[in-house]
Design an enzyme around this catalytic site. Structure first.
Site, PDB file in Angstrom:
ATOM      1  N   ARG A 100       0.828  -1.216   0.000  1.00 33.33           N
ATOM      2  CA  ARG A 100       0.000   0.000   0.000  1.00 33.33           C
ATOM      3  C   ARG A 100       0.859   1.262   0.000  1.00 33.33           C
ATOM      4  O   ARG A 100       0.507   2.270  -0.620  1.00 33.33           O
ATOM      5  CB  ARG A 100      -0.881  -0.032   1.261  1.00 33.33           C
ATOM      6  N   SER A 147      -7.492   6.080   0.443  1.00 37.21           N
ATOM      7  CA  SER A 147      -7.047   4.699   0.229  1.00 37.21           C
ATOM      8  C   SER A 147      -7.777   3.893   1.293  1.00 37.21           C
ATOM      9  O   SER A 147      -7.602   4.127   2.491  1.00 37.21           O
ATOM     10  CB  SER A 147      -5.530   4.600   0.425  1.00 37.21           C
ATOM     11  N   SER A 148      -8.626   2.956   0.877  1.00 34.74           N
ATOM     12  CA  SER A 148      -9.437   2.188   1.827  1.00 34.74           C
ATOM     13  C   SER A 148      -8.557   1.396   2.783  1.00 34.74           C
ATOM     14  O   SER A 148      -7.434   1.023   2.454  1.00 34.74           O
ATOM     15  CB  SER A 148     -10.356   1.216   1.087  1.00 34.74           C
ATOM     16  N   GLN A 149      -9.118   1.106   3.980  1.00 34.78           N
ATOM     17  CA  GLN A 149      -8.318   0.359   4.947  1.00 34.78           C
ATOM     18  C   GLN A 149      -8.070  -1.061   4.433  1.00 34.78           C
ATOM     19  O   GLN A 149      -8.936  -1.673   3.801  1.00 34.78           O
ATOM     20  CB  GLN A 149      -8.974   0.355   6.320  1.00 34.78           C
TER      21      GLN A 149
END
Length: 196
Positions: free
Chosen positions: A21, A47-49
């Site tokens: 990520r 940015s999604s978890q």
């Protein structure tokens, strides 16, 4: 013998290790890459978890060689994860509405060397990217107020789409007879999906 769910989890774990990520975050956010929470990437997007991304990918069940559409590609992280799962026999197209994010996401994905994946700016007024015979898999990383018919119509026969609708994560499956089935897989929060 390894059960299918365990093998699936291994694939997603491998993808997340292979496509860190951190490489898809603005420099200021990179120190927080390992935290399991959404992180801002600019232009009002996040940015999604990682745990949410993993849950979505598990539901999507991306096979090798799949043709995949990634709606709301943002930084390109999800596009690159999907490309790792399809392998070079597949193809992944990420679409992103915001011009600057689309250019940044495209550059991020290009750096991975996975030439079978790309991020492009979404066409004005078009949700997703219509394709003859539809897509094998569609991942949507923004929440729709209602299930968008335009995206459902892009799911190919035997295909699957994972999409947040309001606060529910839905799995849409296109059955062999052409009908669709929707199942609810719990509550999540996402940035809103812009449909026009």
């Amino acid at each position: 013998m390894v059960s299918e769910p365990a093998a699936e989890h291994d694939d997603i774990g491998r993808a997340m290790r292979a496509v860190p990520r951190r490489d898809f975050l603005p420099r200021s956010q990179r120190p927080f890459a390992g935290q399991d929470r959404p992180l801002p990437i600019g232009r009002g997007q996040t940015s999604s978890q990682p745990s949410t991304v993993a849950a979505m990918l598990r539901l999507l069940r991306v096979p090798l060689g799949a043709r995949v559409l990634d709606v709301g590609a943002g930084s390109g992280w999800s596009t690159a994860l999907l490309a790792f799962l399809t392998g070079p026999q597949g193809g992944v197209l990420g679409v992103e509405r915001d011009e600057r994010l689309a250019a940044w996401g495209a550059a991020n994905v290009e750096r991975t060397g996975m030439s079978w994946a790309q991020v492009v700016q979404a066409e004005p007024g078009v949700l997703g990217m219509p394709r003859e015979h539809g897509w094998d898999r569609i991942l949507v990383s923004a929440s729709a107020p209602a299930l968008p018919r335009a995206l459902v119509s892009q799911v190919g026969y035997g295909g699957r789409m994972v999409i947040p609708v309001q606060t529910s994560l839905l799995l849409i499956e296109r059955l062999p007879d052409g009908r669709t089935r929707a199942t609810d897989h719990g509550g999540y929060r996402f940035v809103p999906l812009i449909e026009d």
